[in-house]
Enzyme design. Structure first.
Site, PDB file in Angstrom:
ATOM      1  N   LYS A 121       0.818  -1.208   0.000  1.00  0.00           N
ATOM      2  CA  LYS A 121       0.000   0.000   0.000  1.00  0.00           C
ATOM      3  C   LYS A 121       0.855   1.263   0.000  1.00  0.00           C
ATOM      4  CE  LYS A 121      -4.359  -1.855   1.457  1.00  0.00           C
ATOM      5  NZ  LYS A 121      -4.075  -3.265   1.799  1.00  0.00           N
TER       6      LYS A 121
HETATM    7  C1  LIG Z   1      -4.679  -4.363   1.330  1.00  0.00           C
HETATM    8  C2  LIG Z   1      -3.911  -5.639   1.268  1.00  0.00           C
HETATM    9  C3  LIG Z   1      -4.292  -6.698   0.411  1.00  0.00           C
HETATM   10  C4  LIG Z   1      -5.535  -6.647  -0.441  1.00  0.00           C
HETATM   11  O1  LIG Z   1      -5.439  -5.719  -1.492  1.00  0.00           O
HETATM   12  P1  LIG Z   1      -6.776  -5.224  -2.242  1.00  0.00           P
HETATM   13  O2  LIG Z   1      -6.310  -4.169  -3.186  1.00  0.00           O
HETATM   14  O3  LIG Z   1      -7.672  -4.691  -1.160  1.00  0.00           O
HETATM   15  O4  LIG Z   1      -7.365  -6.408  -2.916  1.00  0.00           O
HETATM   16  C5  LIG Z   1      -3.495  -7.830   0.370  1.00  0.00           C
HETATM   17  N1  LIG Z   1      -2.399  -7.939   1.158  1.00  0.00           N
HETATM   18  C6  LIG Z   1      -2.007  -6.961   1.983  1.00  0.00           C
HETATM   19  C7  LIG Z   1      -0.815  -7.157   2.835  1.00  0.00           C
HETATM   20  C8  LIG Z   1      -2.738  -5.759   2.072  1.00  0.00           C
HETATM   21  O5  LIG Z   1      -2.340  -4.796   2.908  1.00  0.00           O
END
Ligand SMILES: *Cc1c(COP(=O)(O)O)cnc(C)c1O
Length: 425
Positions: free
Chosen positions: A107
């Protein structure tokens, strides 16, 4: 080719430029913004010298009306200042490590880029970003936006309901960030954020959210799909995406539609299995989310589903995507299996992805080289690593350093009255 305009998935909002879509978050009709055309990848995408160079070449056509090259280049270099290595695990299997940013999850890529684009797009207005978080989003957004001129972040998390590592990451003091520990659940936090959007906003100020429905987070996530293939000598690949809200997967689909040679996507979910069931038999119910070891994917009703359907209408969705759901026990077994076979330490989200590839290959016989997006550093989930492998992971320096930083957090009751004073400050 002209720069795309951004239209709503629900068709009844006016088309806007990228900067407007970025600052709005959601379209006025409640839909999600989509580009009205897909700019093709530049023909020399495989030759990029660095991630920021590639980022500029890939992203500029999507937002050229609002960002001149000499503003966009330095902004991307500053946002994407960490490595994203493609690690071979043998057997035509690779993991793309997206967790080398400051808060150790993928993220950081979207949040850091979005923060810098936002500060640039504000043109002197002030903006308050409200985020409810149960884990990785909050710290990535707080870290990404901290210190950006004109921006304040108000971050709400459910007190006592995130892991100790995640809590530490949320409460360290950052310029321009107010963290609130809500005496309630994640749903309370989301309800409060929604309610806050109904409150009056002072003149000259804007209020927005930074969750994965924002195009400003989505577009930068196309970059690492392109970067993964650019740094390999693969002609094409199958890409497995550990998924929750389906933002990451949607970005991959946009990159593929722009011309990136991705044969198929695997949507790997935990026990929150709406989407794999939808792909299997058209399920249309959204059950409440359940808690799992891969908690950043604990999503009952994925918000990007609507956007994904618009990008891949009708049967193209099932042609391009293959889905599966992995239980916690299977996640732990997957962490053990990859560790025993290769010595690789996978976090629970990545382990769901690795199991997804194993099942896809077994079910389809497709032996195309596969890339699993590794979405978080294993050290963020020491309890799961300990359970799977019997030892705790080493703490990387970035995380150890947090222990000595001052914290800044206020507890609040789960009511709008308690939140209101923090909206005004
Ligand atoms: C947010 C997140 C996901 C999921 O991603 P999306 O875009 O919501 O499908 C998977 N793994 C981790 C570690 C995350 O922080």
């Amino acid at each position: 080719m002209t720069t795309p305009q951004y239209i709503s998935t629900r068709d009844s909002s006016p088309a806007v430029g990228f900067a407007e879509a970025l600052l709005n978050g959601l379209a006025p009709d409640g839909g999600l913004y989509l580009p009205d055309r897909i700019p093709p990848l530049p023909s020399d995408w495989r030759d990029a010298a660095s991630l920021p160079d590639l980022a500029f070449e890939v992203l500029h056509p999507w937002l050229a009306d609002d960002f001149a090259p000499d503003r966009l280049r330095p902004l991307l270099a500053d946002a994407l200042d960490f490595p994203i290595p493609l690690v071979p695990l043998g057997d035509d299997l690779y993991v793309l490590e997206l967790f080398h940013g400051p808060t150790l999850s993928f993220k950081d890529v979207g949040a850091r880029t979005m923060a810098r684009l936002t500060a640039e797009a504000l043109h002197g207005e002030r903006l308050t970003i409200l985020v409810a978080t149960s884990g990785d989003t909050g710290s990535a957004v707080a870290d990404g936006f901290a210190g950006q001129p004109g921006v304040r972040v108000v971050l709400l998390y459910p007190k006592g309901q995130v892991s100790p590592v995640q809590e530490r990451q949320l409460i360290v003091e950052r310029p321009g960030v107010q963290t609130l520990a809500v005496e309630g659940t994640f749903d309370d936090c989301q309800r409060l954020v929604k309610a806050a959007f109904g409150e009056p906003v002072p003149e000259g100020e804007r209020r927005s959210s930074a969750n994965s429905i924002n195009v400003g987070r989505l577009l930068p996530q196309m970059l690492y799909y392109t970067w993964a293939l650019a740094q390999s000598d693969l002609d094409e690949a199958v890409v497995c995406v550990p998924s929750g809200n389906l933002g990451n997967l949607t970005a991959g689909v946009m990159a593929a539609r722009a011309g990136l040679p991705i044969r198929r996507f695997i949507a790997a979910h935990n026990a929150n299995d709406f989407f794999p069931r939808y792909l299997d038999y058209g399920a249309d119910d959204f059950p409440a989310s359940v808690r799992t070891l891969s908690n950043a994917m604990d999503v009952g009703a994925p918000s990007n589903f609507e956007r994904l359907q618009a990008l891949l209408p009708g049967e193209t969705l099932r042609d391009r995507l293959w889905g599966t759901s992995v239980t916690d026990d299977e996640t732990l077994a997957s962490m053990r299996a990859v560790y025993e076979a290769t010595g690789y330490l996978a976090d629970p989200h990545t382990a769901v992805g690795l199991e997804g590839v194993r099942r896809y290959r077994q079910a389809t016989g497709d032996t195309t080289p596969a890339i699993v997006l590794s979405t978080a550093h294993p050290t963020k989930f020491p309890e799961a690593v300990e359970r799977a492998l019997g030892f705790a992971p080493e703490t990387p320096p970035a995380l150890a350093a947090l222990t000595n930083r001052p914290t800044f957090v206020a507890p609040i009751a789960p009511t709008l009255e308690a939140l209101r004073p923090y909206l005004r400050k």
